[in-house]
Design a protein around this motif. Sequence first.
Motif, PDB file in Angstrom:
ATOM      1  N   LEU A 166     -24.505 -55.771  34.668  1.00  0.00           N
ATOM      2  CA  LEU A 166     -24.734 -55.286  33.307  1.00  0.00           C
ATOM      3  C   LEU A 166     -24.618 -53.767  33.233  1.00  0.00           C
ATOM      4  O   LEU A 166     -24.045 -53.226  32.279  1.00  0.00           O
ATOM      5  CB  LEU A 166     -26.108 -55.726  32.809  1.00  0.00           C
ATOM      6  CG  LEU A 166     -26.285 -57.203  32.497  1.00  0.00           C
ATOM      7  CD1 LEU A 166     -27.720 -57.481  32.073  1.00  0.00           C
ATOM      8  CD2 LEU A 166     -25.324 -57.643  31.421  1.00  0.00           C
ATOM      9  N   ILE A 167     -25.135 -53.069  34.220  1.00  0.00           N
ATOM     10  CA  ILE A 167     -25.051 -51.607  34.245  1.00  0.00           C
ATOM     11  C   ILE A 167     -23.602 -51.156  34.368  1.00  0.00           C
ATOM     12  O   ILE A 167     -23.167 -50.225  33.681  1.00  0.00           O
ATOM     13  CB  ILE A 167     -25.932 -51.033  35.372  1.00  0.00           C
ATOM     14  CG1 ILE A 167     -27.409 -51.249  35.042  1.00  0.00           C
ATOM     15  CG2 ILE A 167     -25.648 -49.562  35.605  1.00  0.00           C
ATOM     16  CD1 ILE A 167     -28.359 -50.935  36.177  1.00  0.00           C
ATOM     17  N   VAL A 168     -22.825 -51.822  35.213  1.00  0.00           N
ATOM     18  CA  VAL A 168     -21.403 -51.474  35.374  1.00  0.00           C
ATOM     19  C   VAL A 168     -20.676 -51.674  34.053  1.00  0.00           C
ATOM     20  O   VAL A 168     -19.877 -50.822  33.642  1.00  0.00           O
ATOM     21  CB  VAL A 168     -20.761 -52.314  36.505  1.00  0.00           C
ATOM     22  CG1 VAL A 168     -19.247 -52.240  36.454  1.00  0.00           C
ATOM     23  CG2 VAL A 168     -21.271 -51.854  37.850  1.00  0.00           C
ATOM     24  N   GLU A 169     -20.946 -52.768  33.364  1.00  0.00           N
ATOM     25  CA  GLU A 169     -20.290 -53.013  32.079  1.00  0.00           C
ATOM     26  C   GLU A 169     -20.696 -51.976  31.046  1.00  0.00           C
ATOM     27  O   GLU A 169     -19.865 -51.507  30.262  1.00  0.00           O
ATOM     28  CB  GLU A 169     -20.618 -54.415  31.574  1.00  0.00           C
ATOM     29  CG  GLU A 169     -19.906 -55.502  32.338  1.00  0.00           C
ATOM     30  CD  GLU A 169     -20.028 -56.859  31.660  1.00  0.00           C
ATOM     31  OE1 GLU A 169     -20.269 -56.904  30.438  1.00  0.00           O
ATOM     32  OE2 GLU A 169     -19.879 -57.861  32.364  1.00  0.00           O
ATOM     33  N   TYR A 170     -21.948 -51.593  31.013  1.00  0.00           N
ATOM     34  CA  TYR A 170     -22.421 -50.609  30.036  1.00  0.00           C
ATOM     35  C   TYR A 170     -21.820 -49.230  30.302  1.00  0.00           C
ATOM     36  O   TYR A 170     -21.377 -48.551  29.388  1.00  0.00           O
ATOM     37  CB  TYR A 170     -23.948 -50.541  30.075  1.00  0.00           C
ATOM     38  CG  TYR A 170     -24.525 -49.546  29.093  1.00  0.00           C
ATOM     39  CD1 TYR A 170     -24.562 -49.837  27.732  1.00  0.00           C
ATOM     40  CD2 TYR A 170     -25.024 -48.328  29.522  1.00  0.00           C
ATOM     41  CE1 TYR A 170     -25.077 -48.931  26.825  1.00  0.00           C
ATOM     42  CE2 TYR A 170     -25.540 -47.414  28.629  1.00  0.00           C
ATOM     43  CZ  TYR A 170     -25.567 -47.721  27.276  1.00  0.00           C
ATOM     44  OH  TYR A 170     -26.070 -46.816  26.395  1.00  0.00           O
ATOM     45  N   VAL A 171     -21.798 -48.819  31.581  1.00  0.00           N
ATOM     46  CA  VAL A 171     -21.323 -47.473  31.924  1.00  0.00           C
ATOM     47  C   VAL A 171     -19.808 -47.351  31.758  1.00  0.00           C
ATOM     48  O   VAL A 171     -19.310 -46.362  31.230  1.00  0.00           O
ATOM     49  CB  VAL A 171     -21.760 -47.107  33.362  1.00  0.00           C
ATOM     50  CG1 VAL A 171     -21.099 -45.829  33.843  1.00  0.00           C
ATOM     51  CG2 VAL A 171     -23.274 -46.974  33.436  1.00  0.00           C
TER      52      VAL A 171
ATOM     53  N   GLY B 114     -17.688 -49.602  30.153  1.00  0.00           N
ATOM     54  CA  GLY B 114     -17.126 -50.185  28.939  1.00  0.00           C
ATOM     55  C   GLY B 114     -16.163 -51.319  29.234  1.00  0.00           C
ATOM     56  O   GLY B 114     -15.478 -51.801  28.343  1.00  0.00           O
ATOM     57  N   GLN B 115     -16.093 -51.757  30.474  1.00  0.00           N
ATOM     58  CA  GLN B 115     -15.220 -52.861  30.886  1.00  0.00           C
ATOM     59  C   GLN B 115     -16.069 -53.914  31.584  1.00  0.00           C
ATOM     60  O   GLN B 115     -17.140 -53.625  32.101  1.00  0.00           O
ATOM     61  CB  GLN B 115     -14.157 -52.380  31.867  1.00  0.00           C
ATOM     62  CG  GLN B 115     -13.259 -51.291  31.333  1.00  0.00           C
ATOM     63  CD  GLN B 115     -12.295 -50.798  32.403  1.00  0.00           C
ATOM     64  OE1 GLN B 115     -12.446 -51.127  33.580  1.00  0.00           O
ATOM     65  NE2 GLN B 115     -11.317 -50.019  31.986  1.00  0.00           N
ATOM     66  N   GLY B 116     -15.525 -55.123  31.637  1.00  0.00           N
ATOM     67  CA  GLY B 116     -16.190 -56.167  32.377  1.00  0.00           C
ATOM     68  C   GLY B 116     -16.054 -55.937  33.874  1.00  0.00           C
ATOM     69  O   GLY B 116     -15.256 -55.127  34.331  1.00  0.00           O
ATOM     70  N   VAL B 117     -16.842 -56.652  34.644  1.00  0.00           N
ATOM     71  CA  VAL B 117     -16.833 -56.482  36.101  1.00  0.00           C
ATOM     72  C   VAL B 117     -15.473 -56.851  36.686  1.00  0.00           C
ATOM     73  O   VAL B 117     -14.961 -56.161  37.573  1.00  0.00           O
ATOM     74  CB  VAL B 117     -17.963 -57.319  36.760  1.00  0.00           C
ATOM     75  CG1 VAL B 117     -17.870 -57.276  38.269  1.00  0.00           C
ATOM     76  CG2 VAL B 117     -19.323 -56.815  36.309  1.00  0.00           C
ATOM     77  N   LEU B 118     -14.849 -57.916  36.170  1.00  0.00           N
ATOM     78  CA  LEU B 118     -13.560 -58.328  36.709  1.00  0.00           C
ATOM     79  C   LEU B 118     -12.474 -57.290  36.467  1.00  0.00           C
ATOM     80  O   LEU B 118     -11.658 -56.991  37.338  1.00  0.00           O
ATOM     81  CB  LEU B 118     -13.137 -59.690  36.135  1.00  0.00           C
ATOM     82  CG  LEU B 118     -14.003 -60.880  36.536  1.00  0.00           C
ATOM     83  CD1 LEU B 118     -13.498 -62.142  35.859  1.00  0.00           C
ATOM     84  CD2 LEU B 118     -14.013 -61.055  38.037  1.00  0.00           C
ATOM     85  N   SER B 119     -12.455 -56.707  35.272  1.00  0.00           N
ATOM     86  CA  SER B 119     -11.465 -55.678  35.013  1.00  0.00           C
ATOM     87  C   SER B 119     -11.794 -54.392  35.766  1.00  0.00           C
ATOM     88  O   SER B 119     -10.906 -53.658  36.180  1.00  0.00           O
ATOM     89  CB  SER B 119     -11.333 -55.408  33.520  1.00  0.00           C
ATOM     90  OG  SER B 119     -12.560 -54.974  32.987  1.00  0.00           O
ATOM     91  N   TRP B 120     -13.070 -54.110  35.959  1.00  0.00           N
ATOM     92  CA  TRP B 120     -13.488 -52.944  36.743  1.00  0.00           C
ATOM     93  C   TRP B 120     -13.021 -53.074  38.194  1.00  0.00           C
ATOM     94  O   TRP B 120     -12.626 -52.104  38.827  1.00  0.00           O
ATOM     95  CB  TRP B 120     -15.005 -52.794  36.669  1.00  0.00           C
ATOM     96  CG  TRP B 120     -15.528 -51.595  37.387  1.00  0.00           C
ATOM     97  CD1 TRP B 120     -15.430 -50.303  36.989  1.00  0.00           C
ATOM     98  CD2 TRP B 120     -16.228 -51.586  38.629  1.00  0.00           C
ATOM     99  NE1 TRP B 120     -16.043 -49.491  37.898  1.00  0.00           N
ATOM    100  CE2 TRP B 120     -16.536 -50.245  38.914  1.00  0.00           C
ATOM    101  CE3 TRP B 120     -16.647 -52.577  39.527  1.00  0.00           C
ATOM    102  CZ2 TRP B 120     -17.218 -49.871  40.067  1.00  0.00           C
ATOM    103  CZ3 TRP B 120     -17.334 -52.200  40.658  1.00  0.00           C
ATOM    104  CH2 TRP B 120     -17.606 -50.866  40.922  1.00  0.00           C
TER     105      TRP B 120
END
Length: 56
Positions: A39-44, A46-52
Amino acid sequence: MTSSQPTTAPKLSEPKFGFNDYAERLNGRAAMIGFVAALIVEYVTGQGVLSWLGLM
């Protein structure tokens, strides 16, 4: 009077393998930490974990 000694050996717990209470509790805590981290990765970012990770 003599002191009496125990006649049976103490019952020691056997080592546990597989699904036991400690392993389940530890796994649950690790899953909660991983979910919050996602959730923190997505918030920071702006992308989902898979795209990150570059998978999408």
